[in-house]
Design a protein around this motif. Structure first.
Motif, PDB file in Angstrom:
ATOM      1  N   ARG A  83      -5.145  12.518 -13.851  1.00  0.00           N
ATOM      2  CA  ARG A  83      -4.562  12.637 -12.520  1.00  0.00           C
ATOM      3  C   ARG A  83      -4.463  14.099 -12.091  1.00  0.00           C
ATOM      4  O   ARG A  83      -4.361  15.017 -12.908  1.00  0.00           O
ATOM      5  CB  ARG A  83      -3.164  12.004 -12.499  1.00  0.00           C
ATOM      6  N   SER A 115      -1.097  19.792  -1.785  1.00  0.00           N
ATOM      7  CA  SER A 115      -1.856  18.662  -2.317  1.00  0.00           C
ATOM      8  C   SER A 115      -2.462  19.019  -3.668  1.00  0.00           C
ATOM      9  O   SER A 115      -3.316  19.922  -3.752  1.00  0.00           O
ATOM     10  CB  SER A 115      -2.966  18.260  -1.343  1.00  0.00           C
ATOM     11  N   TYR A 117      -4.930  18.662  -6.938  1.00  0.00           N
ATOM     12  CA  TYR A 117      -6.299  18.187  -7.103  1.00  0.00           C
ATOM     13  C   TYR A 117      -6.748  18.458  -8.526  1.00  0.00           C
ATOM     14  O   TYR A 117      -6.171  19.281  -9.251  1.00  0.00           O
ATOM     15  CB  TYR A 117      -7.246  18.889  -6.124  1.00  0.00           C
ATOM     16  N   SER A 144      -7.547  13.746  -5.942  1.00  0.00           N
ATOM     17  CA  SER A 144      -6.572  14.495  -5.163  1.00  0.00           C
ATOM     18  C   SER A 144      -5.568  13.529  -4.556  1.00  0.00           C
ATOM     19  O   SER A 144      -5.829  12.317  -4.454  1.00  0.00           O
ATOM     20  CB  SER A 144      -7.263  15.303  -4.053  1.00  0.00           C
ATOM     21  N   SER A 145      -4.418  14.062  -4.169  1.00  0.00           N
ATOM     22  CA  SER A 145      -3.396  13.249  -3.518  1.00  0.00           C
ATOM     23  C   SER A 145      -2.614  14.116  -2.549  1.00  0.00           C
ATOM     24  O   SER A 145      -2.580  15.350  -2.666  1.00  0.00           O
ATOM     25  CB  SER A 145      -2.452  12.622  -4.552  1.00  0.00           C
ATOM     26  N   HIS A 146      -1.990  13.454  -1.590  1.00  0.00           N
ATOM     27  CA  HIS A 146      -1.162  14.158  -0.611  1.00  0.00           C
ATOM     28  C   HIS A 146       0.041  13.291  -0.294  1.00  0.00           C
ATOM     29  O   HIS A 146      -0.094  12.094  -0.015  1.00  0.00           O
ATOM     30  CB  HIS A 146      -1.938  14.454   0.675  1.00  0.00           C
ATOM     31  N   SER A 147       1.226  13.902  -0.344  1.00  0.00           N
ATOM     32  CA  SER A 147       2.463  13.174  -0.108  1.00  0.00           C
ATOM     33  C   SER A 147       2.972  13.442   1.297  1.00  0.00           C
ATOM     34  O   SER A 147       3.062  14.604   1.730  1.00  0.00           O
ATOM     35  CB  SER A 147       3.524  13.593  -1.141  1.00  0.00           C
ATOM     36  N   ILE A 153       2.197   8.205   0.153  1.00  0.00           N
ATOM     37  CA  ILE A 153       1.246   9.027  -0.601  1.00  0.00           C
ATOM     38  C   ILE A 153      -0.177   8.531  -0.346  1.00  0.00           C
ATOM     39  O   ILE A 153      -0.433   7.324  -0.262  1.00  0.00           O
ATOM     40  CB  ILE A 153       1.574   9.012  -2.112  1.00  0.00           C
ATOM     41  N   GLN A 155      -4.122   8.897  -1.830  1.00  0.00           N
ATOM     42  CA  GLN A 155      -4.846   9.283  -3.032  1.00  0.00           C
ATOM     43  C   GLN A 155      -6.343   9.116  -2.824  1.00  0.00           C
ATOM     44  O   GLN A 155      -6.794   8.152  -2.198  1.00  0.00           O
ATOM     45  CB  GLN A 155      -4.396   8.434  -4.228  1.00  0.00           C
TER      46      GLN A 155
END
Length: 480
Positions: A83, A115, A117, A144-147, A153, A155
């Motif tokens: 992750r 974010s 990554y 990658s992810s962004h909240s 969230i 992903q």
């Protein structure tokens, strides 16, 4: 049980509890990667998979079509990628060995804005080996992810594999006995991508919207396999193939907490699968097909937890072109005594829709094929004895498979006809007599046979086992 044909890069398939390789559904981060368009009938070739950037692997045995639909007929393998992390890191390495072996890899991670990554890549090459075969595998992965606040969230996952291999064809006699010294060649490429949005609406309801695609392209050449010089009619002709398979999916999943004892989930999904094959047999006979399969699925389940008892019930429905199948599954677990002993049991059914190759191949395909079905149950005990630092588990399983797809020499095409049963047990144990030392062992037994013969199914070992030891010399050094 992982089986590899020939040298590195040869066909590598996995079976669970005696089921065929195409009865195991393989996922990467929840995205199915079984190719139902090729001659393997839906099984996954693990020679395409690099262990780089893999965090862990989860395996669940038994029919699971109630949750995952077709192909989940004897078990599911979910390969989970590393992750994205907020901390910055960089890693690069390489290896070299004999037989032309070389490997390099890198991984880098951190954040862009807020974010996280992770980006990784690897390349492995081997050969030439005995007879001139070689193997190379390249992998690139991005996560990658962004909240959006604490409850939302987004992903992203992208993974690409490319493999080139050559060697003597399976069942051809290998470098020692092959009459024709020509090598089989294969060039395969895979692209896996997924995007998911998740939100915890309140303490009772959360949902996710998921979309993903899987693309596989393969170019291969299999030389003729001769049985004598000069060859007879029993020889296998050569084949030149170009195959393309793509699967696109979208779905909405919901999780509900009804009360402190009961929770539920519901998923509605749609997928479209398209496969084409352009082949030439013996350099003269065309063998081409193209099929498209849209599928609608609905899966739901209940989870009950109260005191010592945990129980689950799931039901899945899948409607595809010409097929409608329903699969239930139930399970229960009960803690005995102080809670360190657990009795468990489950029962379920599974189904496997015919592959595109089985339906559409103009030479041996049969558009009248029916799905293959399984009916399976297991029961076992799991116990931990803390004073002795001992843990052990024993499980008995039984599976019945019907409508198995098989080749009929009389009709010279694929037909549904066989009925098979498998049963056996799985045992494992571990003990730590002292803090620095731990011992473990495992043993499995499998009895698998077709019901119209007493012969045991080939290529499935009846007994498998192993033992292990781990000794920690210091906090920095350990021996395994």
């Amino acid at each position: 049980y992982l089986s590899q044909t020939g040298g590195r890069g040869g066909l590598t398939t996995l079976t669970i509890r005696g089921g065929k390789p195409n009865f195991t559904l393989v996922l990467i981060d929840g995205i199915p990667i079984n190719d139902i368009g090729n001659i393997l009938g839906g099984s996954y070739d693990f020679s395409l998979l690099s262990p780089d950037n893999i965090d862990r692997i989860e395996i669940v045995s038994g029919p699971l079509s109630s949750l995952f639909g077709s192909e989940a007929i004897s078990g599911v393998v979910n390969i989970i990628s590393r992750r994205a992390e907020t901390r910055r890191y960089f890693d690069v390495g390489g290896e070299a060995g004999n037989v032309g072996t070389g490997q390099g890899h890198f991984s880098i991670g951190g954040t862009v804005g807020s974010s996280p990554y992770s980006l990784s890549g690897s390349y492995l090459t081997m050969g030439p080996e005995v007879g001139g075969g070689h193997y190379s595998l390249g992998t690139v992965a991005l996560g990658s992810s962004h909240s959006f606040g604490g409850s939302k969230i987004l992903q992203l996952l992208i993974r690409f594999h490319t493999k080139e291999s050559s060697g003597f064809p399976a069942n051809g006699g290998g470098p020692e006995y092959s009459i024709l010294r020509q090598l089989q060649t294969d060039h395969s490429q895979e692209l896996i991508s997924g995007l998911s949005f998740k939100q915890q609406v309140n303490s009772y309801w959360s949902y996710s919207v998921d979309g993903d695609t899987y693309l596989r392209i393969e170019d291969g050449f299999t030389p003729a396999i001769l049985d004598a010089t000069p060859p007879t009619a029993n020889s296998v002709p050569s084949e030149l193939t170009h195959e393309t398979f793509i699967r696109a999916r979208i779905g909405v999943s919901n999780s509900f907490t009804i009360n402190r004892h009961v929770s539920a989930d519901l998923r509605v999904g749609f997928k479209n699968e398209r496969g084409t094959s352009d082949s030439v047999i013996s350099a003269t006979i065309p063998d081409n097909y193209g099929l498209n399969r849209p599928t609608l699925s609905v899966n739901g389940g209940l989870l009950f937890q109260s005191g010592r008892l945990t129980a689950t019930g799931d039901l899945g429905l899948e409607k595809a072109s010409g097929f409608v199948d329903v699969a239930p599954r139930i399970g229960a677990s009960y803690r005995v005594g102080s809670g360190e002993t657990r009795l468990k049991a489950s029962w379920g059914t599974g189904f496997n829709l015919p592959s595109f190759e089985a339906l559409g191949d103009p030479i041996v395909g049969n558009p009248q094929l029916k799905p293959e079905y399984s009916n399976g149950l297991d029961a076992g005990i799991d116990e931990t004895l803390k004073p002795a630092n001992l843990h052990w588990a024993l499980t008995y399983y039984w599976n019945s498979f019907r409508n198995l797809v098989d080749f009929s020499p009389q009709q010279f095409r694929l037909v549904n006809r066989n009925l098979a049963r498998t049963q056996g047990f799985e045992w494992n144990a571990s003990i730590s007599p002292m803090h620095q030392l731990s011992l473990n062992g495992q043993l499995t037994f499998l009895d698998a046979h077709l019901l119209d013969t007493v012969e045991h199914l080939r290529d499935l070992p009846r007994w498998r086992g192993g033992v292990g030891i781990e000794w920690k010399f210091t906090s920095r050094v350990r021996l395994r």
